[in-house]
Design a protein around this motif. Structure first.
Motif, mmCIF file in Angstrom:
data_model
loop_
_atom_site.group_PDB
_atom_site.id
_atom_site.type_symbol
_atom_site.label_atom_id
_atom_site.label_comp_id
_atom_site.label_asym_id
_atom_site.label_seq_id
_atom_site.Cartn_x
_atom_site.Cartn_y
_atom_site.Cartn_z
ATOM 1 N N SER A 86 83.893 17.658 14.950
ATOM 2 C CA SER A 86 84.662 18.910 14.976
ATOM 3 C C SER A 86 84.304 19.797 13.788
ATOM 4 N N LEU A 87 84.163 19.188 12.608
ATOM 5 C CA LEU A 87 83.777 19.956 11.433
ATOM 6 C C LEU A 87 82.382 20.544 11.602
ATOM 7 N N HIS A 88 81.487 19.764 12.197
ATOM 8 C CA HIS A 88 80.125 20.247 12.411
ATOM 9 C C HIS A 88 80.119 21.440 13.355
ATOM 10 N N VAL A 89 80.899 21.350 14.426
ATOM 11 C CA VAL A 89 80.983 22.452 15.387
ATOM 12 C C VAL A 89 81.565 23.694 14.718
ATOM 13 N N GLU A 90 82.618 23.504 13.941
ATOM 14 C CA GLU A 90 83.252 24.634 13.249
ATOM 15 C C GLU A 90 82.290 25.282 12.255
ATOM 16 N N GLU A 99 79.124 25.011 20.397
ATOM 17 C CA GLU A 99 78.954 23.612 20.781
ATOM 18 C C GLU A 99 78.222 23.508 22.113
ATOM 19 N N GLU A 100 78.533 24.399 23.035
ATOM 20 C CA GLU A 100 77.877 24.368 24.349
ATOM 21 C C GLU A 100 76.370 24.563 24.206
ATOM 22 N N ALA A 101 75.977 25.485 23.341
ATOM 23 C CA ALA A 101 74.548 25.740 23.149
ATOM 24 C C ALA A 101 73.861 24.538 22.512
ATOM 25 N N MET A 102 74.500 23.935 21.519
ATOM 26 C CA MET A 102 73.888 22.782 20.864
ATOM 27 C C MET A 102 73.798 21.588 21.799
ATOM 28 N N ALA A 166 78.393 25.590 1.126
ATOM 29 C CA ALA A 166 79.400 24.752 1.800
ATOM 30 C C ALA A 166 78.804 23.409 2.201
ATOM 31 N N TRP A 167 77.564 23.403 2.669
ATOM 32 C CA TRP A 167 76.873 22.151 3.034
ATOM 33 C C TRP A 167 76.700 21.290 1.781
#
Length: 237
Positions: A86-90, A99-102, A166-167
């Motif tokens: 979820s954090l990665h998607v955000e 998320e759909e594209a990834m 942030a990363w």
């Protein structure tokens, strides 16, 4: 004598490890000069990587033969699927990736090679084989984060105004450093139970060493993949 196998594994492939944790991708990210399309491609492929990384930790629960090992593996799967994904998607949404594209992207060959190698080590070996193959990712990212944090003073890492801050903060932060330390502790316990307190004296040392080195080189391949990005759609485009 300690059963902390990680320092021995890292020392046995020092050149590969250095190529991984100080890769051009890492250095340019720390400097804030990494091309945006390379980072976006990395994020998209990392989403797919995390799916298989979760599968590998689920396999760890199957391979475990003690409750404490099973609990650690199950807790990690839960954290990956219900929190980190979820954090990665955000976070990726901030870079124009849905998320759909990834999820719809084909996996890059370097991604397939790495994730399937780790799963194969788990399927063909025991829990220790699997954890050793997982270690370069989990512990390596913590080492990269710590290096970036230390680089504030030396100028090797630019934090102010860095688009990737942030990363950097995520992997340099106390929460991720604790996660990596916990995994290192798990590997230590599993190694003690299966091969004793002197890892290099074990008849399995050669196989474990080679498995770790191969996974480290596949991490290098993942960075190389990111530096040859493919076109990606942007959210709303």
């Amino acid at each position: 004598m300690t059963a902390d196998i990680f320092p021995h594994l890292k020392a046995a492939c020092a050149d590969d490890w250095n190529a991984y944790v100080h890769h051009r991708f890492v250095r340019e990210l720390a400097a804030g000069t990494l091309p945006e399309d390379a980072f976006r491609w990395y994020l998209a492929q990392d989403y797919l990587f995390l799916v298989h990384f979760s599968r590998a930790w689920a396999l760890a629960a199957v391979k475990a033969d003690r409750l404490d090992e099973m609990r650690h593996a199950v807790a990690t799967v839960n954290a990956l699927i219900n929190h980190e994904m979820s954090l990665h998607v955000e976070y990726s949404a901030g870079w124009g990736l849905t998320e759909e594209a990834m999820a719809a992207l084909p996996e890059a060959p370097a991604n397939i090679a790495y994730t399937r190698y780790v799963l194969d080590r788990g399927h063909s070996g025991d829990l220790l084989d699997l954890l050793v193959a997982l270690a370069p990712c989990v512990i390596g990212y913590a080492e990269i984060g710590a290096w970036m944090d230390e680089g504030r003073a030396s100028g090797l890492a630019t934090w102010d105004g860095n688009p990737y801050r942030a990363w950097m903060e995520m992997y340099a932060g106390a929460e991720y450093q604790e996660v990596a330390a916990d995994v290192r502790g798990l590997i230590t316990r599993v190694a003690e139970r299966r091969i004793g307190q002197d890892p290099m004296a074990s008849g399995r040392w050669g196989s474990l060493r080679d498995g770790f080195a191969a996974a480290t080189r596949l991490e290098v391949g993942f960075w190389e993949m990111a530096l040859a990005p493919q076109p990606l759609p942007r959210a709303g485009a």
